[in-house]
Design an enzyme around this catalytic site. Structure first.
Site, PDB file in Angstrom:
ATOM      1  N   ARG A   1      37.637  41.149  95.140  1.00 27.71           N
ATOM      2  CA  ARG A   1      38.670  40.212  94.689  1.00 27.71           C
ATOM      3  C   ARG A   1      39.961  40.938  94.307  1.00 27.71           C
ATOM      4  O   ARG A   1      41.063  40.439  94.555  1.00 27.71           O
ATOM      5  CB  ARG A   1      38.132  39.418  93.491  1.00 27.71           C
ATOM      6  CG  ARG A   1      39.049  38.312  92.977  1.00 27.71           C
ATOM      7  CD  ARG A   1      38.304  37.481  91.943  1.00 27.71           C
ATOM      8  NE  ARG A   1      39.086  36.357  91.463  1.00 27.71           N
ATOM      9  CZ  ARG A   1      39.710  36.332  90.294  1.00 27.71           C
ATOM     10  NH1 ARG A   1      39.657  37.387  89.486  1.00 27.71           N
ATOM     11  NH2 ARG A   1      40.384  35.250  89.907  1.00 27.71           N
TER      12      ARG A   1
ATOM     13  N   HIS B   1      43.733  40.022  95.589  1.00 28.08           N
ATOM     14  CA  HIS B   1      44.809  39.677  94.671  1.00 28.08           C
ATOM     15  C   HIS B   1      45.930  40.710  94.681  1.00 28.08           C
ATOM     16  O   HIS B   1      47.052  40.402  94.273  1.00 28.08           O
ATOM     17  CB  HIS B   1      44.256  39.486  93.267  1.00 28.08           C
ATOM     18  CG  HIS B   1      43.518  38.194  93.090  1.00 28.08           C
ATOM     19  ND1 HIS B   1      43.428  37.536  91.883  1.00 28.08           N
ATOM     20  CD2 HIS B   1      42.849  37.417  93.976  1.00 28.08           C
ATOM     21  CE1 HIS B   1      42.726  36.423  92.038  1.00 28.08           C
ATOM     22  NE2 HIS B   1      42.358  36.335  93.308  1.00 28.08           N
TER      23      HIS B   1
ATOM     24  N   ASN C   1      44.650  36.042  87.372  1.00 22.52           N
ATOM     25  CA  ASN C   1      43.990  37.289  86.958  1.00 22.52           C
ATOM     26  C   ASN C   1      43.557  37.328  85.495  1.00 22.52           C
ATOM     27  O   ASN C   1      42.606  38.032  85.149  1.00 22.52           O
ATOM     28  CB  ASN C   1      44.927  38.480  87.211  1.00 22.52           C
ATOM     29  CG  ASN C   1      45.197  38.697  88.683  1.00 22.52           C
ATOM     30  OD1 ASN C   1      44.344  38.426  89.524  1.00 22.52           O
ATOM     31  ND2 ASN C   1      46.390  39.176  89.010  1.00 22.52           N
TER      32      ASN C   1
ATOM     33  N   HIS D   1      33.176  34.527  99.023  1.00 20.69           N
ATOM     34  CA  HIS D   1      32.552  33.805  97.907  1.00 20.69           C
ATOM     35  C   HIS D   1      31.033  33.726  98.061  1.00 20.69           C
ATOM     36  O   HIS D   1      30.376  33.021  97.304  1.00 20.69           O
ATOM     37  CB  HIS D   1      33.146  32.398  97.793  1.00 20.69           C
ATOM     38  CG  HIS D   1      34.533  32.385  97.220  1.00 20.69           C
ATOM     39  ND1 HIS D   1      35.293  31.241  97.099  1.00 20.69           N
ATOM     40  CD2 HIS D   1      35.307  33.395  96.729  1.00 20.69           C
ATOM     41  CE1 HIS D   1      36.465  31.545  96.568  1.00 20.69           C
ATOM     42  NE2 HIS D   1      36.499  32.836  96.339  1.00 20.69           N
TER      43      HIS D   1
END
Length: 331
Positions: free
Chosen positions: A66, A70, A98, A197
């Site tokens: 992740r 990001h 975040n 996911h």
């Protein structure tokens, strides 16, 4: 006049460039062999430290994957997400996507510290993030790919970009697709990358709107399996429990596989941003079905899309720097 040595060097570069997968408008290239001579054990060190981290806490694999996402969606893959607030820098760690959820920074610190001892001022934090994302995928049973390397680190962060560019769990399908398109990623990349996911967790606050209507009554989002929703509501109440964690893939939560897509077909996707892949667009729904039926197809496309995402606006050549400490710019 080109001598024979120069010609051979030029020929080798020309035959090598297409496999580099990323050329920037500034003329720099990313390629998997970037550290072969300057830090030959770089990838081995990253994987070794990650293997220990994932063995101690399986969830960390999803957290590191992740972080790379990001990072790349904000100013490109330049490790801006790793910077702490200092001086003129406002850290992206405090942005809505975040805050209270981005994690794994200590693992990156350990990797960087070890690499600085092995080959000082050589391996960028941005490349560490890219390698960590690949190795986290592999260590949890997912596909492998050659990571194009040679990114440099930014000297700034963008909390505004972090707030605006990263898809939110409650975004509409079109909003999510637009955010991907703006990074040069298409609908195939969107669906394949959403497959990340298949590992990891999400907080109650990220999917509460799926369980309760906006008017406050107990009506469950119609695209969600009613029995699954009832289980979720036990630990995700209408108010409170915001930080309660739930696995994104309830079948194999720590194994990288295509159960995420099978869950969507059973209307058991945890986030609204997951469910809309099936319910709001015919092309994405077809891709969900294909990946649910064919794990190899999903793995192949995920690897391609990860390489593509990792190539978003990298800093190369004289731009940026190689940070000594991933949390702060060099002085």
């Amino acid at each position: 006049m080109v001598n024979s040595t120069s010609f051979l060097l030029l020929l080798s570069l020309l035959t090598f460039v297409p496999s580099c997968l990323c050329s920037t408008k500034f003329g720099g290239y990313l390629y998997p062999q970037f550290y072969d001579y300057s830090c030959p054990r770089a990838q081995e060190i990253v994987k070794s430290i990650l293997a220990n981290a994932v063995a101690n806490e399986p969830r960390i694999a999803a957290s590191l994957l992740r972080l790379h996402f990001h990072d790349c969606f904000v100013k490109g893959c330049d490790a801006s997400i790793l910077l702490d607030s200092s001086g003129s820098i406002t850290s992206e760690k405090g942005s809505n996507p975040n805050r209270n959820s981005a994690r794994g920074f200590e693992v990156i610190d350990e990797i960087k510290s070890t690499l600085e001892k092995e080959c000082p001022h050589t391996v960028s934090c941005a490349d560490i993030l890219a390698l960590s994302a690949r190795d986290s995928t592999v260590l949890t049973g997912g596909p492998s790919w050659e990571v194009p390397l040679g990114r440099r680190d930014s000297r700034g962060a963008s909390i505004k970009g972090s707030n605006n560019n990263i898809a939110a769990p409650n975004n509409t399908f079109q909003t999510i697709l637009t955010k991907f398109n703006l990074q040069g990623l298409d609908i195939v990349d969107l669906v394949a990358l959403s497959g990340s996911h298949t590992i990891g967790n999400s907080r109650c606050t990220s999917f509460r709107q799926m369980l309760y209507s906006q008017t406050g009554n107990a009506k469950v989002e119609f695209t969600l399996d009613q029995y699954y929703a009832a289980e979720l509501r036990n630990l995700c109440p209408r108010s409170g429990g915001d930080q309660n964690l739930f696995v994104l893939d309830y079948v194999t939560p720590t194994k990288f596989d295509n159960n995420y897509f099978k869950n969507l077909l059973a209307y058991k996707g945890l986030l609204s941003s997951d469910e809309v892949l099936l319910s709001k667009n015919q092309e994405s729904a077809e891709l969900v079905k294909q990946y649910a039926e064919n794990n190899d197809l999903f793995f192949q496309q995920f690897a391609k899309s990860m390489i593509k995402m990792g190539n978003i606006s990298p800093l190369t050549g004289p731009r940026g720097e190689i940070r000594k400490n991933c949390r702060k710019i060099n002085t």
